[in-house]
Design a protein around this motif. Structure first.
Motif, PDB file in Angstrom:
ATOM      1  N   GLY A   1      58.738  36.105 -34.261  1.00  0.00           N
ATOM      2  CA  GLY A   1      57.280  35.982 -34.267  1.00  0.00           C
ATOM      3  C   GLY A   1      56.821  34.653 -33.685  1.00  0.00           C
ATOM      4  N   VAL A   2      57.525  33.576 -34.029  1.00  0.00           N
ATOM      5  CA  VAL A   2      57.160  32.254 -33.505  1.00  0.00           C
ATOM      6  C   VAL A   2      57.407  32.201 -32.000  1.00  0.00           C
ATOM      7  CG1 VAL A   2      57.726  29.800 -33.570  1.00  0.00           C
ATOM      8  CG2 VAL A   2      57.609  31.116 -35.695  1.00  0.00           C
ATOM      9  N   ARG A   3      58.530  32.746 -31.555  1.00  0.00           N
ATOM     10  CA  ARG A   3      58.854  32.710 -30.127  1.00  0.00           C
ATOM     11  C   ARG A   3      57.930  33.610 -29.306  1.00  0.00           C
ATOM     12  NH1 ARG A   3      65.044  33.221 -28.847  1.00  0.00           N
ATOM     13  NH2 ARG A   3      64.219  32.434 -26.874  1.00  0.00           N
ATOM     14  N   GLY A   4      57.288  34.568 -29.972  1.00  0.00           N
ATOM     15  CA  GLY A   4      56.399  35.483 -29.260  1.00  0.00           C
ATOM     16  C   GLY A   4      54.981  34.960 -29.087  1.00  0.00           C
TER      17      GLY A   4
ATOM     18  N   VAL B   1      60.717  32.267 -44.369  1.00  0.00           N
ATOM     19  CA  VAL B   1      59.539  31.910 -43.563  1.00  0.00           C
ATOM     20  C   VAL B   1      59.582  30.424 -43.186  1.00  0.00           C
ATOM     21  CG1 VAL B   1      57.024  31.685 -43.596  1.00  0.00           C
ATOM     22  CG2 VAL B   1      58.108  33.742 -44.513  1.00  0.00           C
ATOM     23  N   ALA B   2      59.916  29.559 -44.160  1.00  0.00           N
ATOM     24  CA  ALA B   2      59.950  28.118 -43.865  1.00  0.00           C
ATOM     25  C   ALA B   2      60.988  27.798 -42.793  1.00  0.00           C
ATOM     26  CB  ALA B   2      60.245  27.336 -45.149  1.00  0.00           C
ATOM     27  N   LEU B   3      62.212  28.334 -42.965  1.00  0.00           N
ATOM     28  CA  LEU B   3      63.253  28.080 -41.968  1.00  0.00           C
ATOM     29  C   LEU B   3      62.929  28.750 -40.634  1.00  0.00           C
ATOM     30  CD1 LEU B   3      66.632  28.385 -43.939  1.00  0.00           C
ATOM     31  CD2 LEU B   3      65.632  26.344 -42.901  1.00  0.00           C
ATOM     32  N   GLY B   4      62.373  29.957 -40.711  1.00  0.00           N
ATOM     33  CA  GLY B   4      62.055  30.688 -39.479  1.00  0.00           C
ATOM     34  C   GLY B   4      61.011  29.981 -38.631  1.00  0.00           C
ATOM     35  N   LEU B   5      60.006  29.385 -39.273  1.00  0.00           N
ATOM     36  CA  LEU B   5      58.981  28.656 -38.524  1.00  0.00           C
ATOM     37  C   LEU B   5      59.602  27.445 -37.817  1.00  0.00           C
ATOM     38  CD1 LEU B   5      55.982  28.694 -41.049  1.00  0.00           C
ATOM     39  CD2 LEU B   5      56.284  30.112 -39.016  1.00  0.00           C
ATOM     40  N   LEU B   6      60.479  26.733 -38.525  1.00  0.00           N
ATOM     41  CA  LEU B   6      61.115  25.550 -37.920  1.00  0.00           C
ATOM     42  C   LEU B   6      62.095  25.947 -36.813  1.00  0.00           C
ATOM     43  CD1 LEU B   6      61.818  23.401 -41.120  1.00  0.00           C
ATOM     44  CD2 LEU B   6      60.140  22.943 -39.325  1.00  0.00           C
ATOM     45  N   ILE B   7      62.952  26.925 -37.116  1.00  0.00           N
ATOM     46  CA  ILE B   7      63.964  27.330 -36.126  1.00  0.00           C
ATOM     47  C   ILE B   7      63.301  27.948 -34.892  1.00  0.00           C
ATOM     48  CG2 ILE B   7      65.895  28.898 -35.723  1.00  0.00           C
ATOM     49  CD1 ILE B   7      66.644  28.581 -38.668  1.00  0.00           C
ATOM     50  N   GLY B   8      62.255  28.728 -35.120  1.00  0.00           N
ATOM     51  CA  GLY B   8      61.580  29.344 -33.980  1.00  0.00           C
ATOM     52  C   GLY B   8      60.845  28.341 -33.113  1.00  0.00           C
ATOM     53  N   GLU B   9      60.359  27.266 -33.712  1.00  0.00           N
ATOM     54  CA  GLU B   9      59.560  26.299 -32.972  1.00  0.00           C
ATOM     55  C   GLU B   9      60.420  25.218 -32.315  1.00  0.00           C
ATOM     56  OE1 GLU B   9      56.479  26.694 -32.427  1.00  0.00           O
ATOM     57  OE2 GLU B   9      55.974  24.778 -31.479  1.00  0.00           O
TER      58      GLU B   9
ATOM     59  N   PHE C   1      67.657  37.247 -44.464  1.00  0.00           N
ATOM     60  CA  PHE C   1      67.934  37.311 -43.030  1.00  0.00           C
ATOM     61  C   PHE C   1      66.951  38.181 -42.243  1.00  0.00           C
ATOM     62  CE2 PHE C   1      71.931  35.788 -44.776  1.00  0.00           C
ATOM     63  CZ  PHE C   1      72.087  34.644 -44.006  1.00  0.00           C
ATOM     64  N   PRO C   2      66.560  39.365 -42.728  1.00  0.00           N
ATOM     65  CA  PRO C   2      65.521  40.105 -41.987  1.00  0.00           C
ATOM     66  C   PRO C   2      64.225  39.298 -41.852  1.00  0.00           C
ATOM     67  CG  PRO C   2      66.515  41.508 -43.658  1.00  0.00           C
ATOM     68  CD  PRO C   2      67.043  40.138 -43.891  1.00  0.00           C
ATOM     69  N   ILE C   3      63.861  38.582 -42.929  1.00  0.00           N
ATOM     70  CA  ILE C   3      62.629  37.780 -42.892  1.00  0.00           C
ATOM     71  C   ILE C   3      62.793  36.598 -41.938  1.00  0.00           C
ATOM     72  CG2 ILE C   3      61.027  36.421 -44.294  1.00  0.00           C
ATOM     73  CD1 ILE C   3      61.943  38.131 -46.705  1.00  0.00           C
ATOM     74  N   LEU C   4      63.932  35.931 -42.015  1.00  0.00           N
ATOM     75  CA  LEU C   4      64.193  34.773 -41.159  1.00  0.00           C
ATOM     76  C   LEU C   4      64.172  35.163 -39.683  1.00  0.00           C
ATOM     77  CD1 LEU C   4      65.211  31.812 -40.787  1.00  0.00           C
ATOM     78  CD2 LEU C   4      67.528  32.722 -40.984  1.00  0.00           C
ATOM     79  N   LEU C   5      64.900  36.227 -39.329  1.00  0.00           N
ATOM     80  CA  LEU C   5      65.000  36.611 -37.921  1.00  0.00           C
ATOM     81  C   LEU C   5      63.667  37.103 -37.373  1.00  0.00           C
ATOM     82  CD1 LEU C   5      68.477  38.383 -38.034  1.00  0.00           C
ATOM     83  CD2 LEU C   5      67.948  36.146 -37.100  1.00  0.00           C
ATOM     84  N   ASN C   6      62.923  37.837 -38.183  1.00  0.00           N
ATOM     85  CA  ASN C   6      61.611  38.305 -37.729  1.00  0.00           C
ATOM     86  C   ASN C   6      60.629  37.150 -37.580  1.00  0.00           C
ATOM     87  OD1 ASN C   6      60.994  41.425 -37.503  1.00  0.00           O
ATOM     88  ND2 ASN C   6      62.594  41.168 -39.027  1.00  0.00           N
TER      89      ASN C   6
ATOM     90  N   ARG D   1      47.744  26.525 -38.767  1.00  0.00           N
ATOM     91  CA  ARG D   1      46.644  27.235 -38.110  1.00  0.00           C
ATOM     92  C   ARG D   1      47.059  27.976 -36.840  1.00  0.00           C
ATOM     93  NH1 ARG D   1      41.512  25.731 -39.701  1.00  0.00           N
ATOM     94  NH2 ARG D   1      41.594  25.185 -41.921  1.00  0.00           N
ATOM     95  N   VAL D   2      48.203  27.611 -36.247  1.00  0.00           N
ATOM     96  CA  VAL D   2      48.597  28.234 -34.980  1.00  0.00           C
ATOM     97  C   VAL D   2      49.877  29.059 -35.142  1.00  0.00           C
ATOM     98  CG1 VAL D   2      49.264  27.814 -32.577  1.00  0.00           C
ATOM     99  CG2 VAL D   2      47.509  26.378 -33.657  1.00  0.00           C
ATOM    100  N   VAL D   3      50.952  28.397 -35.588  1.00  0.00           N
ATOM    101  CA  VAL D   3      52.264  29.070 -35.622  1.00  0.00           C
ATOM    102  C   VAL D   3      52.310  30.157 -36.695  1.00  0.00           C
ATOM    103  CG1 VAL D   3      54.738  28.727 -35.914  1.00  0.00           C
ATOM    104  CG2 VAL D   3      53.375  26.988 -34.747  1.00  0.00           C
TER     105      VAL D   3
END
Length: 255
Positions: free
Chosen positions: A140-143, A75-83, A131-136, A165-167
């Protein structure tokens, strides 16, 4: 009445398959295909004497810790990578390479590197589930709607608050979808990791009984893993409805 009808609609196929297994295996003398009655009797015996309860506690403890690490990192990496676009483009080759590596093939290497004990098993489960959590999370962030992003920039919301509060709320449905996908993967890797240099756990129980031709125990272990996997998925589907109540009661999900 509605509860009975809903339960019957969900369970009728399971009941039919169990009955089919029961009657087709009854009287079987094949050592690799014992009667279902014998399998259930063995399963109950090893649960009642505490053998499988101890193994199950060890296995589920590893699964819980491995999944926790995977959720935090993913989740931490996914939020950063997605944003952050440049970070996403830089890490994309590495992420696609790492998620293509078969996790089961890494188990002997990780056990050999980190030694025996629960540590290597927890690392393997975390690696497989991340990886499933990271990619999803990235999806989610990009959506998130561009207007919502612009809203955050226009009002100059501090980065920490913007993510909190947003991402994060915007990506939450996809994050839970990733965890749901990761759960059966984690259970599979949990069993596989205990097939190598282990002296306890459900995977060790299956391997030990198989190597000594106690096929009823082997089947009992496999049945237990299936029941645990279904129970965990069912519990998770109930838990996710608490933080995602707004999601399940809105739009197409409410139908």
């Amino acid at each position: 009445m509605r509860f009975i009808r809903t339960t019957a609609e969900k369970c009728w196929l399971v009941v039919v398959l169990v009955l089919l297994w029961w009657f087709t295996s009854a009287g079987s003398e094949n050592v690799f295909f014992p009667p279902l009655a014998t399998i259930l009797e063995t399963l109950w015996r090893d649960l009642a004497n505490g053998l499988l309860i101890g193994y199950l506690g060890f296995s589920l403890g590893n699964l819980l810790l491995g999944l926790t690490f995977a959720i935090v990192i993913g989740v931490a990496l996914g939020l950063l990578i997605g944003e952050i676009r440049w970070l996403r483009e830089a890490l994309d080759p590495f992420v696609n390479f790492a998620r293509s590596v078969p996790q089961a093939a890494l188990v002997p290497l990780i056990v050999g590197t980190f030694g025996l004990g629960p540590g290597p098993k927890i690392y393997t489960i975390a690696f497989a589930c991340v990886f499933p959590i990271l990619l999803n999370t990235i999806d989610g962030v990009r959506g998130i709607e561009p207007t919502i992003r612009r809203f955050g920039k226009v009002y100059r919301i501090p980065p920490a608050r913007y993510f909190r509060r947003v991402v994060l709320p915007g990506a939450l449905p996809q994050i839970f979808a990733g965890i749901r996908v990761a759960l059966p993967i984690g259970i599979t890797v949990m069993v596989v990791s205990e097939l190598f240099a282990a002296n306890r756990g459900v995977g060790f129980y299956i391997l030990n009984s198989s190597s000594t031709f106690q096929m009823a125990q082997t089947w009992a272990g496999a049945v237990l893993v299936g029941i645990i996997g279904y129970a965990i998925t069912l519990i998770f589907s109930r838990i996710e409805r608490i933080p995602l109540r707004w999601y399940f009661t809105s739009g197409a999900m409410a139908k």
